[in-house]
Design a protein around this motif. Structure first.
Motif, PDB file in Angstrom:
ATOM      1  N   TYR A 167      -7.630  -0.621  -0.183  1.00 13.76           N
ATOM      2  CA  TYR A 167      -6.101  -0.475  -0.625  1.00 13.76           C
ATOM      3  C   TYR A 167      -5.245   0.534  -1.397  1.00 13.76           C
ATOM      4  O   TYR A 167      -5.176   1.033  -2.190  1.00 13.76           O
ATOM      5  N   ALA A 168      -7.153   0.506  -2.521  1.00 16.84           N
ATOM      6  CA  ALA A 168      -6.138   1.470  -4.152  1.00 16.84           C
ATOM      7  C   ALA A 168      -6.442   3.088  -3.474  1.00 16.84           C
ATOM      8  O   ALA A 168      -5.739   3.909  -4.126  1.00 16.84           O
ATOM      9  N   LYS A 170      -6.332   3.961  -0.649  1.00 16.82           N
ATOM     10  CA  LYS A 170      -4.826   4.285   0.236  1.00 16.82           C
ATOM     11  C   LYS A 170      -2.981   4.606  -0.864  1.00 16.82           C
ATOM     12  O   LYS A 170      -2.104   5.351  -0.253  1.00 16.82           O
ATOM     13  N   GLY A 171      -3.411   3.552  -1.506  1.00 19.75           N
ATOM     14  CA  GLY A 171      -2.407   3.989  -3.030  1.00 19.75           C
ATOM     15  C   GLY A 171      -2.459   5.200  -3.252  1.00 19.75           C
ATOM     16  O   GLY A 171      -1.454   5.987  -3.489  1.00 19.75           O
ATOM     17  N   LEU A 172      -3.709   5.547  -4.105  1.00 19.49           N
ATOM     18  CA  LEU A 172      -3.509   6.943  -3.617  1.00 19.49           C
ATOM     19  C   LEU A 172      -3.693   8.079  -3.049  1.00 19.49           C
ATOM     20  O   LEU A 172      -2.701   8.803  -3.390  1.00 19.49           O
ATOM     21  N   SER A 174      -0.924   8.230  -0.361  1.00 18.42           N
ATOM     22  CA  SER A 174       0.090   7.916  -0.706  1.00 18.42           C
ATOM     23  C   SER A 174       1.129   8.668  -1.295  1.00 18.42           C
ATOM     24  O   SER A 174       2.277   9.186  -2.017  1.00 18.42           O
ATOM     25  N   LEU A 175       0.691   9.103  -3.110  1.00 12.69           N
ATOM     26  CA  LEU A 175       0.782   9.463  -4.175  1.00 12.69           C
ATOM     27  C   LEU A 175       1.085  11.383  -3.559  1.00 12.69           C
ATOM     28  O   LEU A 175       1.239  11.786  -4.956  1.00 12.69           O
TER      29      LEU A 175
END
Length: 184
Positions: A167-168, A170-172, A174-175
């Motif tokens: 999920y980290a 995935k978050g990166l 999304s940036l």
């Protein structure tokens, strides 16, 4: 030759990513170590699965090589058999989980059909496979410690670490700016 260089780059990227997550895990979660090699939160577990999902066999080879280096020179320098088997099992568990996902879901190498639900199944499958393989080996090897407790801690640590890493990432991702549409 170009293909071989690309495969070598994936092996190298896996090795670098894995050793980086070990360093971060040691920095953040040292106090959560149950016994050497088994933590309540183990970020490298997530990187193992991620590298095998992304890089396939090259990821598994990179994991085998770096796991051997880490086991032989850091975790268990005086236990050659445990270091050897630790490296093999560390690379085998995500590879097996990936193969099972390919068979069960028809998972493609491009991961285009890896839905969030399928990814969660892969994470749980891997989080069971890794401690299961390790603890079966411990039992066969004659380790008479508390295998059930160790299995539970390793499962929780691998699951937590894998969820955090996936999920980290995935978050990166999304940036990043959206990709330009492809023209045919």
């Amino acid at each position: 030759m170009k293909h071989l260089r690309f495969q070598a780059a994936m092996v190298g990227a896996t090795m670098l990513a894995f050793v980086t997550t070990i360093a971060v895990n040691e920095w953040l979660f040292t106090r959560l170590e149950f016994v050497p090699g088994i933590n309540w939160i183990y970020l490298p577990a997530g990187m193992r699965l991620l590298c095998v999902l992304l890089f396939g066999n090259a990821g598994a080879l990179g994991l085998l090589l770096i796991s051997w280096l880490v086991c032989f020179f850091y975790f268990f320098p005086d236990d050659y058999l445990r270091s050897f088997m630790g490296g093999v099992l560390a690379a085998a568990a995500p590879w097996i989980a990936n193969r099972l996902a390919q068979q069960a879901f028809g998972l493609r190498a491009s991961l285009t059909n890896l839905s969030p639900a399928r990814l969660l199944v892969c994470i749980v499958l891997y989080s069971v496979a890794s401690p299961l393989l390790h603890h079966v080996w411990f039992a066969v090897h004659g380790d008479s410690g508390d295998l059930l407790h160790g299995f539970v801690v390793m499962f929780v640590g691998d699951l937590a670490g894998t969820l955090i890493v996936v999920y980290a990432m995935k978050g990166l991702l999304s940036l990043l700016p959206p990709a330009a549409p492809r023209r045919l």
